[in-house]
Enzyme design. Sequence first.
Site, PDB file in Angstrom:
ATOM      1  N   THR A   1      39.670  55.005  13.399  1.00 54.40           N
ATOM      2  CA  THR A   1      40.054  54.437  12.098  1.00 54.40           C
ATOM      3  C   THR A   1      39.534  53.014  11.922  1.00 54.40           C
ATOM      4  O   THR A   1      38.803  52.725  10.965  1.00 54.40           O
ATOM      5  CB  THR A   1      41.598  54.425  11.956  1.00 54.40           C
ATOM      6  OG1 THR A   1      42.136  55.585  12.558  1.00 54.40           O
ATOM      7  CG2 THR A   1      42.007  54.310  10.514  1.00 54.40           C
TER       8      THR A   1
ATOM      9  N   HIS B   1      46.412  58.339   7.393  1.00 53.26           N
ATOM     10  CA  HIS B   1      46.509  59.320   8.483  1.00 53.26           C
ATOM     11  C   HIS B   1      47.110  60.627   7.954  1.00 53.26           C
ATOM     12  O   HIS B   1      47.435  61.520   8.740  1.00 53.26           O
ATOM     13  CB  HIS B   1      47.456  58.815   9.580  1.00 53.26           C
ATOM     14  CG  HIS B   1      46.877  57.773  10.489  1.00 53.26           C
ATOM     15  ND1 HIS B   1      45.593  57.829  10.973  1.00 53.26           N
ATOM     16  CD2 HIS B   1      47.429  56.657  11.047  1.00 53.26           C
ATOM     17  CE1 HIS B   1      45.379  56.797  11.767  1.00 53.26           C
ATOM     18  NE2 HIS B   1      46.473  56.067  11.826  1.00 53.26           N
TER      19      HIS B   1
ATOM     20  N   TYR C   1      33.819  60.908  16.111  1.00 56.52           N
ATOM     21  CA  TYR C   1      33.818  59.636  16.859  1.00 56.52           C
ATOM     22  C   TYR C   1      32.689  59.647  17.890  1.00 56.52           C
ATOM     23  O   TYR C   1      31.977  58.656  18.056  1.00 56.52           O
ATOM     24  CB  TYR C   1      35.190  59.496  17.548  1.00 56.52           C
ATOM     25  CG  TYR C   1      35.362  58.324  18.476  1.00 56.52           C
ATOM     26  CD1 TYR C   1      35.946  57.136  18.029  1.00 56.52           C
ATOM     27  CD2 TYR C   1      34.982  58.400  19.816  1.00 56.52           C
ATOM     28  CE1 TYR C   1      36.136  56.063  18.898  1.00 56.52           C
ATOM     29  CE2 TYR C   1      35.162  57.336  20.675  1.00 56.52           C
ATOM     30  CZ  TYR C   1      35.736  56.173  20.216  1.00 56.52           C
ATOM     31  OH  TYR C   1      35.924  55.110  21.088  1.00 56.52           O
TER      32      TYR C   1
ATOM     33  N   MET D   1      33.377  44.016  18.070  1.00 56.48           N
ATOM     34  CA  MET D   1      34.719  44.169  17.492  1.00 56.48           C
ATOM     35  C   MET D   1      35.818  43.748  18.475  1.00 56.48           C
ATOM     36  O   MET D   1      36.873  43.300  18.076  1.00 56.48           O
ATOM     37  CB  MET D   1      34.928  45.616  17.022  1.00 56.48           C
ATOM     38  CG  MET D   1      34.146  45.934  15.755  1.00 56.48           C
ATOM     39  SD  MET D   1      34.359  47.632  15.211  1.00 56.48           S
ATOM     40  CE  MET D   1      36.106  47.727  14.857  1.00 56.48           C
TER      41      MET D   1
ATOM     42  N   LYS E   1      39.075  50.749  25.347  1.00 57.90           N
ATOM     43  CA  LYS E   1      37.875  51.135  26.124  1.00 57.90           C
ATOM     44  C   LYS E   1      36.723  51.562  25.225  1.00 57.90           C
ATOM     45  O   LYS E   1      35.572  51.340  25.541  1.00 57.90           O
ATOM     46  CB  LYS E   1      38.220  52.282  27.067  1.00 57.90           C
ATOM     47  CG  LYS E   1      39.031  51.838  28.265  1.00 57.90           C
ATOM     48  CD  LYS E   1      38.616  52.638  29.487  1.00 57.90           C
ATOM     49  CE  LYS E   1      39.215  52.034  30.730  1.00 57.90           C
ATOM     50  NZ  LYS E   1      39.181  52.979  31.865  1.00 57.90           N
TER      51      LYS E   1
END
Length: 300
Positions: A54, A107, A192, A231, A257
Amino acid sequence: MDTITQVLQDSNLYRYKGFCFFKELMQPEYIDSLQDFEIREDDVFLITYPKSGTIWTQQLLSLIYSEGYRNGTEQMDTSERIPWIEFQSLSKIDHNRRPSPRLFTSHLASHFVPRGLKNGKGKIIYVMRNPKDVIKSLYHFEAMAAYAETSPDFGHFFQKFLDGEVFAGSWFDHVREWYTHKNYFNILLIKYEDMIMDLRSVVKQMCTFLEKELDDESLDTVVKRATFNEMKKDPFANKENMPEDFFDFKIGKFMRKGTIGDWKNSMTVAQSEAFDKIFQEKMGDLDLSFTWDIKLESHM
Ligand code: PPS
């Protein structure tokens, strides 16, 4: 109104219409009212099951739509730029007064989203992640989020996840419902793992879908500013601006991670095999595969 029931393994959640909501953050009346929320042609909704990418996609959308931010000249919380539609208590934004194009995050399962979207108005980007990594990521998140009930150990959380007794309910239901209803929406499905393996191609795909033309240099900047390492340094991406006591940053970071296959460091072989069996039973009929490990690149 449909029945509201208690979630057995998590006292902070209630179940409503097959979905698990946080008692303190989300009210069923408000969730139901979203059905009538008026959609504009150029609205864009980013929709995910939790922990599926997200904040990463919010960052990308933010960079694609906002050139100032691309240069790092404008500091703004992504959740203000791309606010959540279901967490009405976290944001006091009046969406009806926002200028177009409006970007939203959610969501929610497909049966809760504004009915205007179901007629193909507006655009949806739905991001999926392999569920074993979702489990691992959500397990850590639960421990650091004050409003979530912390599981005593990974095994306990693993079972809760399989039972769909976590925020947003069952991963299997969420992904299945969005996937099988995709033809009702103007939707781009993204994984992803594809973002990890080739972010530039995914950003190009997003830009085409969003009808946003970026030249090569802008595309490079977007990709560079959305890497995990970039980020990780960003306090907004780490949600450090959230209300005090919302997250316990001594326990962990939001940008944790950012990889594929970290589930292997927590899941036992027996848990993994049990999961594979359930995955096959619940999702095996769908033409949908995931990358479970970045080194082996094995697909299921
Ligand atoms: S939430 O709470 O549902 O909004 O969480 P969400 O943002 O969906 O997921 C958080 C996980 O996404 C990882 N992440 C990234 N991975 C790779 N690259 C980038 N740029 C990136 N940004 C966020 C984040 O680290 C969380 O995954 P885990 O596995 O916990 O590291």
